[in-house]
Design an enzyme around this catalytic site. Structure first.
Site, mmCIF file in Angstrom:
data_model
loop_
_atom_site.group_PDB
_atom_site.id
_atom_site.type_symbol
_atom_site.label_atom_id
_atom_site.label_comp_id
_atom_site.label_asym_id
_atom_site.label_seq_id
_atom_site.Cartn_x
_atom_site.Cartn_y
_atom_site.Cartn_z
ATOM 1 N N ASN A 20 -52.279 30.452 -24.495
ATOM 2 C CA ASN A 20 -53.144 30.397 -23.201
ATOM 3 C C ASN A 20 -52.953 29.068 -22.877
ATOM 4 O OD1 ASN A 20 -54.976 30.028 -21.128
ATOM 5 N ND2 ASN A 20 -56.750 30.885 -22.272
ATOM 6 N N ARG A 94 -51.337 34.504 -22.123
ATOM 7 C CA ARG A 94 -52.430 34.884 -20.911
ATOM 8 C C ARG A 94 -51.769 34.109 -19.802
ATOM 9 N NH1 ARG A 94 -57.237 31.671 -18.979
ATOM 10 N NH2 ARG A 94 -58.356 33.257 -17.643
ATOM 11 N N HIS A 183 -60.485 37.736 -14.828
ATOM 12 C CA HIS A 183 -61.117 38.287 -16.152
ATOM 13 C C HIS A 183 -60.850 39.743 -16.591
ATOM 14 C CE1 HIS A 183 -64.844 35.320 -15.346
ATOM 15 N NE2 HIS A 183 -63.979 34.732 -16.189
ATOM 16 N N HIS A 211 -68.907 40.018 -17.383
ATOM 17 C CA HIS A 211 -68.572 38.811 -17.793
ATOM 18 C C HIS A 211 -69.370 37.617 -17.470
ATOM 19 C CE1 HIS A 211 -65.296 36.345 -20.392
ATOM 20 N NE2 HIS A 211 -65.979 35.546 -19.468
ATOM 21 N N GLY A 213 -69.899 34.156 -18.576
ATOM 22 C CA GLY A 213 -69.383 32.706 -19.258
ATOM 23 C C GLY A 213 -69.680 31.682 -18.137
ATOM 24 N N GLY A 215 -67.375 30.772 -16.272
ATOM 25 C CA GLY A 215 -67.094 31.496 -15.184
ATOM 26 C C GLY A 215 -67.540 33.191 -15.181
ATOM 27 N N ARG A 244 -69.083 27.247 -9.969
ATOM 28 C CA ARG A 244 -68.790 27.771 -8.772
ATOM 29 C C ARG A 244 -69.842 28.389 -7.888
ATOM 30 N NH1 ARG A 244 -64.465 30.478 -12.055
ATOM 31 N NH2 ARG A 244 -62.769 29.217 -12.213
ATOM 32 N N ASP A 286 -74.476 24.340 -17.854
ATOM 33 C CA ASP A 286 -74.601 25.112 -18.945
ATOM 34 C C ASP A 286 -76.013 25.685 -19.024
ATOM 35 O OD1 ASP A 286 -73.354 24.322 -22.143
ATOM 36 O OD2 ASP A 286 -75.347 25.381 -21.948
ATOM 37 N N MET A 287 -75.932 27.079 -19.238
ATOM 38 C CA MET A 287 -77.208 27.912 -19.371
ATOM 39 C C MET A 287 -78.008 27.583 -20.249
ATOM 40 S SD MET A 287 -78.944 30.441 -17.724
ATOM 41 C CE MET A 287 -77.934 31.094 -16.573
ATOM 42 N N ARG A 288 -77.598 27.066 -21.536
ATOM 43 C CA ARG A 288 -78.662 26.790 -22.792
ATOM 44 C C ARG A 288 -79.343 25.555 -22.311
ATOM 45 N NH1 ARG A 288 -74.580 26.926 -27.617
ATOM 46 N NH2 ARG A 288 -73.407 26.374 -25.827
ATOM 47 N N GLU A 337 -73.448 37.614 -23.841
ATOM 48 C CA GLU A 337 -73.876 37.696 -25.418
ATOM 49 C C GLU A 337 -75.039 37.380 -25.800
ATOM 50 O OE1 GLU A 337 -70.053 37.140 -27.525
ATOM 51 O OE2 GLU A 337 -69.082 37.691 -25.569
ATOM 52 N N ASN A 338 -75.595 36.113 -25.243
ATOM 53 C CA ASN A 338 -76.452 35.244 -25.929
ATOM 54 C C ASN A 338 -77.812 34.897 -25.408
ATOM 55 O OD1 ASN A 338 -74.872 34.419 -28.382
ATOM 56 N ND2 ASN A 338 -73.535 33.748 -26.679
ATOM 57 N N GLU A 389 -60.718 38.313 -25.771
ATOM 58 C CA GLU A 389 -59.469 38.312 -25.019
ATOM 59 C C GLU A 389 -58.378 38.022 -25.973
ATOM 60 O OE1 GLU A 389 -60.456 36.373 -20.782
ATOM 61 O OE2 GLU A 389 -62.162 35.971 -22.205
HETATM 62 P P1 AMP Z 1 -68.080 30.764 -22.238
HETATM 63 O O1 AMP Z 1 -67.699 30.275 -21.026
HETATM 64 O O2 AMP Z 1 -68.118 32.478 -22.490
HETATM 65 O O3 AMP Z 1 -67.911 30.173 -23.551
HETATM 66 O O4 AMP Z 1 -69.839 30.859 -21.917
HETATM 67 C C1 AMP Z 1 -70.525 29.761 -21.893
HETATM 68 C C2 AMP Z 1 -71.941 29.571 -21.259
HETATM 69 O O5 AMP Z 1 -72.574 30.566 -22.236
HETATM 70 C C3 AMP Z 1 -72.572 28.335 -21.113
HETATM 71 O O6 AMP Z 1 -73.329 28.402 -19.925
HETATM 72 C C4 AMP Z 1 -73.466 28.591 -22.314
HETATM 73 O O7 AMP Z 1 -74.886 27.470 -22.076
HETATM 74 C C5 AMP Z 1 -73.870 29.826 -22.399
HETATM 75 N N1 AMP Z 1 -74.163 29.971 -23.812
HETATM 76 C C6 AMP Z 1 -73.917 29.946 -24.920
HETATM 77 N N2 AMP Z 1 -74.594 30.348 -25.688
HETATM 78 C C7 AMP Z 1 -75.789 30.529 -25.255
HETATM 79 C C8 AMP Z 1 -77.205 30.984 -25.683
HETATM 80 N N3 AMP Z 1 -77.490 31.020 -26.952
HETATM 81 N N4 AMP Z 1 -78.280 31.047 -24.671
HETATM 82 C C9 AMP Z 1 -77.838 31.022 -23.685
HETATM 83 N N5 AMP Z 1 -76.750 30.767 -22.999
HETATM 84 C C10 AMP Z 1 -75.683 30.362 -23.717
#
Ligand code: AMP
Length: 402
Positions: A20, A94, A183, A211, A213, A215, A244, A286-288, A337-338, A389
């Site tokens: 990639n 990719r 995606h 999906h 993430g 994105g 975005r 960042d969601m976390r 997923e998380n 992927e």
């Molecule tokens: P990705 O682009 O698929 O790697 O996803 C990144 C996003 O997933 C970021 O916003 C991360 O904060 C979020 N993420 C990863 N682990 C967690 C978690 N345990 N709880 C909430 N969001 C998460």
């Protein structure tokens, strides 16, 4: 004098190299051809600068070296040097944009390269980098077949009602202005896995895959084919994402320009890099980080999550228009997923669809329920399927070379 008995030499493991390539980065994954096991993973960053590095992980061990001034070739060579006991069979790439030229993966030849070049205006940042990756791999592994797996290909089955914008038709005919979706490799992979989890034939399964993430996009998959998705001509359309905006009123550009004097380029950059979760929260993409901040009272972090979940829920309901029935809603990606709270919050908007989550299964991310997070009386199954992927690209590559 006795000659020593011949040493047993372990045969080299047959593998597929998945590449990639970004403009200044290179991600490589080497997967076992037999079972898709990850054998080696590498990431080269800041290529072409004095700070270029490559880092790798293999068999639980990590390493890395600086590559000052090194480019894609030096980075791929550094990864190839770590492949002593591996026997690559093929290289899978990719490729971001296949336009209307590619509705599936292809074995790369000069005609394919020309077609990928023709798609450069559609993805001016990504496709040239992908082409550089292919060129580098061809130089370093001249004897190996190379395969291109496109992010857009899975969505080439969208019907015209789903892919056309209601702008003068000539823009489509002359300039290829239409919705392409992205995606695709992830949506394809998780839709196959979801059908397997449901014990159904993928060709007779009706799903919405999400999906989520950095994105984010969602996709309606009917009988194994993408029939609508949220991303469009570019990846900025659709859901709220890390940076975005997702869908906005096209009138926004004029208004922002009139009020602030910002140029079209600046507004495009604003919508791609400074919007979404980051723009709404003013804190992070960042969601976390946002979940933690919201829990300790950060109002705009909470607001960003609220908008993110509502817009996701609303888009999923829209995608059901492309389906005759809905067997399952499928979450994937870092957030999908998380993040149990994001899933629960989106699901609260799907009561009209008869969706009910099992709280404990959702909190455990489906760990003890084979990925299922819906309650037994939910009208629609809800699943978590970790995306992969690289594995999908490796499978496609092997399928084409065998
Ligand atoms: P990705 O682009 O698929 O790697 O996803 C990144 C996003 O997933 C970021 O916003 C991360 O904060 C979020 N993420 C990863 N682990 C967690 C978690 N345990 N709880 C909430 N969001 C998460």
């Amino acid at each position: 004098m006795k000659t020593p008995p011949p040493q047993d030499v372990a045969p080299a493991t047959e593998c597929v190299v998945v590449i990639n390539c970004g403009s200044s980065s290179l991600k490589v994954a080497v997967l076992a051809a037999r079972d898709g096991r990850m054998l080696l993973k590498a990431l080269a960053e800041r290529l072409g600068t004095p700070d270029a590095t490559v880092a790798w992980e293999s068999g639980g061990e990590r390493g890395g070296i600086p590559l000052p001034g090194g480019g894609h070739r030096e980075a791929l060579q550094a990864v190839a040097d770590r492949m002593e006991n591996l026997r690559p069979l093929a290289v899978g790439h990719r490729v971001v944009h296949g336009g209307e030229e590619f509705s599936g993966s292809v074995l790369i030849d000069d005609k394919v390269l020309d077609a990928v070049r023709r798609c450069v205006p559609l993805a001016p940042l990504h496709n040239p980098a992908n082409l550089a990756g292919i060129q580098t791999a061809r130089e370093l592994f001249p004897a190996l077949p190379q395969v291109a797996v496109f992010d857009t290909a899975f969505h080439q089955t969208l019907p015209r009602a789903a892919y056309l914008y209601a702008v003068p038709y000539d823009f489509y005919a002359d300039l290829k202005v239409r919705r392409y979706g992205f995606h695709g490799t992830s949506h394809h992979y998780v839709s196959l896995e979801a059908a397997r989890l449901l014990g159904r034939d993928p060709g007779a399964t009706s799903l919405v895959t999400m999906h989520l993430g950095n994105g984010c996009s969602a996709c309606a998959v009917r009988d194994g084919r993408s029939v609508d998705c949220t991303m469009g001509m570019t990846p900025v359309e659709g859901l709220v994402m890390g940076t975005r905006s997702g869908d906005v009123d096209p009138g926004l550009h004029q208004y922002i320009h009139d009020r602030t004097g910002r140029s079209l380029d600046e507004i495009t950059s604003l919508l791609n890099s400074q919007s979404g979760l980051l723009g709404l929260s003013g804190l992070s993409n960042d969601m976390r980080t946002l979940a933690e901040a919201a829990a300790s009272g950060h109002g705009r972090a909470a607001l960003a999550i609220e908008v993110f979940c509502y817009r996701l829920a609303k888009a999923v309901c829209g995608l059901t228009a492309a389906l005759d029935r809905l067997d399952a809603l499928v979450f994937t990606g870092g957030i999908g997923e998380n993040s149990a709270p994001v899933r629960a919050r989106a699901a609260a908007h799907w009561r009209v669809l008869g969706v009910r989550l099992d709280e404990a299964a959702n909190a455990a991310h489906g760990a003890n329920t084979g990925g299922v997070i819906s309650a037994p009386d939910s009208r629609v199954a809800c699943l978590i399927v970790p995306t992969n992927e690289e594995l999908m690209i490796a499978r496609e590559t092997l399928r084409l070379v065998s």
